[in-house]
Design a protein around this motif. Structure first.
Motif, short mmCIF file in Angstrom:
data_model
loop_
_atom_site.label_atom_id
_atom_site.label_comp_id
_atom_site.label_asym_id
_atom_site.label_seq_id
_atom_site.Cartn_x
_atom_site.Cartn_y
_atom_site.Cartn_z
N GLU A 189 0.83 -1.21 0.00
CA GLU A 189 0.00 0.00 0.00
C GLU A 189 0.86 1.26 0.00
O GLU A 189 0.58 2.22 -0.73
N ALA A 190 1.90 1.28 0.81
CA ALA A 190 2.80 2.45 0.84
C ALA A 190 3.49 2.62 -0.51
O ALA A 190 3.65 3.74 -1.00
N PHE A 191 3.91 1.52 -1.12
CA PHE A 191 4.55 1.59 -2.43
C PHE A 191 3.61 2.19 -3.47
O PHE A 191 4.00 3.03 -4.27
N LEU A 192 2.35 1.76 -3.44
CA LEU A 192 1.38 2.24 -4.42
C LEU A 192 1.05 3.72 -4.22
O LEU A 192 0.69 4.41 -5.18
N ARG A 193 1.17 4.22 -3.00
CA ARG A 193 0.91 5.64 -2.73
C ARG A 193 2.05 6.53 -3.20
O ARG A 193 1.84 7.72 -3.41
N GLN A 194 3.23 5.98 -3.34
CA GLN A 194 4.40 6.75 -3.80
C GLN A 194 4.44 6.71 -5.32
O GLN A 194 4.47 5.63 -5.90
#
Length: 124
Positions: A100-105
């Motif tokens: 999820e954090a990767f997709l937000r970046q």
């Protein structure tokens, strides 16, 4: 084989990785042949890309065979696998442990590899 929950699937793939050093075929002969052929095909395809990729997402990276291959070509690589954390120590490799954090970046990705992922689905 049917595995019903994420914990069981995680345990299955982690045990397989621990036992064999990869998540591919359990037969060393089949794995050596099959993986060699896949790596050669990906290597050939990478050499033909114009412009060559600079950033790669290896989705379903498993033990990291394909991540290592694209690292050899100087690429920046993000590896994601739901069950296995490949042991790759390279300054241009990042294991995605928080999808999820990767997709937000925002990321600029030139190529996405997803090799032998669908055949690892263990349920309906």
């Amino acid at each position: 084989m049917r595995i019903d929950n994420t914990t069981d699937k995680t345990q299955f793939w982690q045990e397989r990785y621990s036992k064999w050093g990869h998540t591919g075929w359990s037969s060393p002969v089949l794995y050596a042949y099959d993986q060699h052929e896949r790596l050669a095909l990906i290597r050939q395809q990478l050499s033909q890309l114009e412009p060559p990729p600079k950033t790669v997402l290896d989705f379903g990276c498993g033990s990291g065979d394909f991540s290592r291959l694209v690292l050899e070509n100087g690429c920046r690589v993000w590896g994601y696998d739901l069950y296995v954390d490949p042991k790759i120590a390279h300054p241009k490799f990042t294991y995605i442990n928080d999808r999820e954090a990767f997709l937000r970046q925002p990321q600029e990705i030139d190529l996405i590899l997803s090799v032998t992922v669908l055949d690892h689905i263990l349920d309906d």
